[in-house]
Design an enzyme around this catalytic site. Structure first.
Site, PDB file in Angstrom:
ATOM      1  N   LYS A  26     -14.939  17.367  -0.528  1.00 52.47           N
ATOM      2  CA  LYS A  26     -14.008  17.826   0.247  1.00 52.47           C
ATOM      3  C   LYS A  26     -12.623  17.936  -0.574  1.00 52.47           C
ATOM      4  O   LYS A  26     -12.417  17.666  -1.741  1.00 52.47           O
ATOM      5  CB  LYS A  26     -13.825  16.789   1.177  1.00 52.47           C
ATOM      6  N   TYR A  77     -19.093  21.575  11.400  1.00 51.05           N
ATOM      7  CA  TYR A  77     -18.819  20.315  11.993  1.00 51.05           C
ATOM      8  C   TYR A  77     -18.953  20.582  13.651  1.00 51.05           C
ATOM      9  O   TYR A  77     -18.437  19.560  14.468  1.00 51.05           O
ATOM     10  CB  TYR A  77     -17.396  19.726  12.018  1.00 51.05           C
ATOM     11  N   PHE A 114     -11.283  13.138  16.724  1.00 55.39           N
ATOM     12  CA  PHE A 114     -10.572  13.414  15.360  1.00 55.39           C
ATOM     13  C   PHE A 114     -10.978  14.744  14.774  1.00 55.39           C
ATOM     14  O   PHE A 114     -10.645  15.224  14.004  1.00 55.39           O
ATOM     15  CB  PHE A 114     -11.041  12.469  14.470  1.00 55.39           C
ATOM     16  N   ARG A 117     -27.093  10.064   0.491  1.00 55.14           N
ATOM     17  CA  ARG A 117     -26.194   9.527   1.324  1.00 55.14           C
ATOM     18  C   ARG A 117     -26.000   7.890   0.859  1.00 55.14           C
ATOM     19  O   ARG A 117     -24.820   7.451   1.018  1.00 55.14           O
ATOM     20  CB  ARG A 117     -26.773   9.419   2.630  1.00 55.14           C
ATOM     21  N   THR A 132     -19.658   6.252   6.012  1.00 56.38           N
ATOM     22  CA  THR A 132     -18.700   7.310   6.193  1.00 56.38           C
ATOM     23  C   THR A 132     -17.165   6.611   6.124  1.00 56.38           C
ATOM     24  O   THR A 132     -16.688   7.326   5.599  1.00 56.38           O
ATOM     25  CB  THR A 132     -19.133   7.889   7.518  1.00 56.38           C
ATOM     26  N   ARG A 183     -17.965   6.971  -2.115  1.00 51.54           N
ATOM     27  CA  ARG A 183     -16.664   6.580  -1.291  1.00 51.54           C
ATOM     28  C   ARG A 183     -16.271   5.044  -1.553  1.00 51.54           C
ATOM     29  O   ARG A 183     -15.114   4.640  -1.462  1.00 51.54           O
ATOM     30  CB  ARG A 183     -17.140   6.706   0.235  1.00 51.54           C
ATOM     31  N   ASN A 234     -12.530  10.997   3.030  1.00 48.97           N
ATOM     32  CA  ASN A 234     -13.587  10.321   2.597  1.00 48.97           C
ATOM     33  C   ASN A 234     -14.190  11.068   1.418  1.00 48.97           C
ATOM     34  O   ASN A 234     -15.395  10.948   1.156  1.00 48.97           O
ATOM     35  CB  ASN A 234     -14.334   9.870   3.769  1.00 48.97           C
ATOM     36  N   HIS A 242     -18.890  15.018   1.754  1.00 44.65           N
ATOM     37  CA  HIS A 242     -20.017  15.125   2.593  1.00 44.65           C
ATOM     38  C   HIS A 242     -21.276  15.207   2.197  1.00 44.65           C
ATOM     39  O   HIS A 242     -21.583  16.090   1.212  1.00 44.65           O
ATOM     40  CB  HIS A 242     -19.500  16.413   3.662  1.00 44.65           C
ATOM     41  N   GLU A 289     -27.314  23.445   7.250  1.00 44.35           N
ATOM     42  CA  GLU A 289     -26.127  23.520   6.468  1.00 44.35           C
ATOM     43  C   GLU A 289     -26.122  24.337   5.465  1.00 44.35           C
ATOM     44  O   GLU A 289     -25.188  25.052   4.864  1.00 44.35           O
ATOM     45  CB  GLU A 289     -25.479  21.928   6.250  1.00 44.35           C
TER      46      GLU A 289
HETATM   47  P1  CMP Z   1     -18.621  13.597   6.870  1.00 42.68           P
HETATM   48  O1  CMP Z   1     -19.717  12.818   6.111  1.00 42.68           O
HETATM   49  O2  CMP Z   1     -18.252  14.850   6.375  1.00 42.68           O
HETATM   50  O3  CMP Z   1     -18.901  13.720   8.472  1.00 42.68           O
HETATM   51  C1  CMP Z   1     -18.210  14.021   9.407  1.00 42.68           C
HETATM   52  C2  CMP Z   1     -17.014  13.595   9.182  1.00 42.68           C
HETATM   53  O4  CMP Z   1     -16.119  13.238  10.402  1.00 42.68           O
HETATM   54  C3  CMP Z   1     -16.860  12.308   8.222  1.00 42.68           C
HETATM   55  O5  CMP Z   1     -17.252  12.611   7.043  1.00 42.68           O
HETATM   56  C4  CMP Z   1     -15.407  11.953   8.261  1.00 42.68           C
HETATM   57  O6  CMP Z   1     -14.744  12.914   7.485  1.00 42.68           O
HETATM   58  C5  CMP Z   1     -14.970  12.542   9.579  1.00 42.68           C
HETATM   59  N1  CMP Z   1     -14.810  11.213  10.585  1.00 42.68           N
HETATM   60  C6  CMP Z   1     -15.652  10.454  11.096  1.00 42.68           C
HETATM   61  N2  CMP Z   1     -15.313   9.499  11.937  1.00 42.68           N
HETATM   62  C7  CMP Z   1     -13.840   9.738  11.964  1.00 42.68           C
HETATM   63  C8  CMP Z   1     -12.863   9.215  12.366  1.00 42.68           C
HETATM   64  N3  CMP Z   1     -12.967   8.146  13.192  1.00 42.68           N
HETATM   65  N4  CMP Z   1     -11.590   9.743  12.226  1.00 42.68           N
HETATM   66  C9  CMP Z   1     -11.340  10.367  11.158  1.00 42.68           C
HETATM   67  N5  CMP Z   1     -12.373  11.427  10.744  1.00 42.68           N
HETATM   68  C10 CMP Z   1     -13.532  10.993  11.013  1.00 42.68           C
END
Ligand code: CMP
Length: 143
Positions: A9, A49, A57, A85, A91, A102, A112, A115, A126
């Site tokens: 990201k 997404y 969010f 993963r 996450t 992470r 974070n 992805h 994807e």
């Molecule tokens: P990712 O693995 O890209 O999958 C979905 C993304 O949503 C996750 O990583 C985070 O970047 C984002 N995400 C998930 N939960 C939250 C949250 N509570 N607040 C902000 N961002 C979130």
């Protein structure tokens, strides 16, 4: 052979973590099959997404993903979705173990770093979205 979609990201790119992240997947033994450095627009990020469009969010997430270049990749290997993963970590960086990407490089769920597809079927979708032209193939062995 199983494939997954991995995206570094904008925060990961900006912080200079590209080499470190690619190295972790390479050293594990996975094969890099596709790689692009690109900045995506709002509608593309919303498509990626789409499953999260009802989340509170969502708009912040889209803004984050379009804020700068990302590195989009396809990695291949045995159980690469689940193992990828594990390499990435939970996450929420507050829950991701040290030793994961992470766990080592992130502190906030909204930044974070990376992805990874959560299942073989989402990986297929994807990869189709990010690499509609397909991925490079070897024509012959070099040795
Ligand atoms: P990712 O693995 O890209 O999958 C979905 C993304 O949503 C996750 O990583 C985070 O970047 C984002 N995400 C998930 N939960 C939250 C949250 N509570 N607040 C902000 N961002 C979130």
């Amino acid at each position: 052979m199983e494939q997954t979609f991995i995206m570094i990201k904008p925060d990961g790119v900006q912080r200079g973590l590209v080499g470190e992240i690619i190295g972790r997947f390479e050293k594990k033994g996975f094969t890099l099959k596709g790689l692009k450095f690109m900045t995506v627009d709002r509608s593309f990020a919303e498509k990626h997404y789409a499953d999260l469009s009802e989340k509170p969010f969502f708009s912040g997430l889209v803004k984050y993903i379009i804020s700068g270049p990302v590195v989009a990749m396809v990695w291949e290997g045995k159980n690469v979705v689940v193992t990828g993963r594990k390499i990435i970590g939970a996450t929420n960086p507050a829950d991701s173990a040290p030793g994961t990407i992470r766990g080592d490089y992130a502190i906030a769920i909204g930044r974070n770093v990376i992805h990874g597809s959560d299942a073989v079927e989402s990986a297929r979708k994807e990869i189709g979205l990010w690499f509609p032209e397909g991925i490079a193939e070897w024509r012959s062995s070099l040795h």
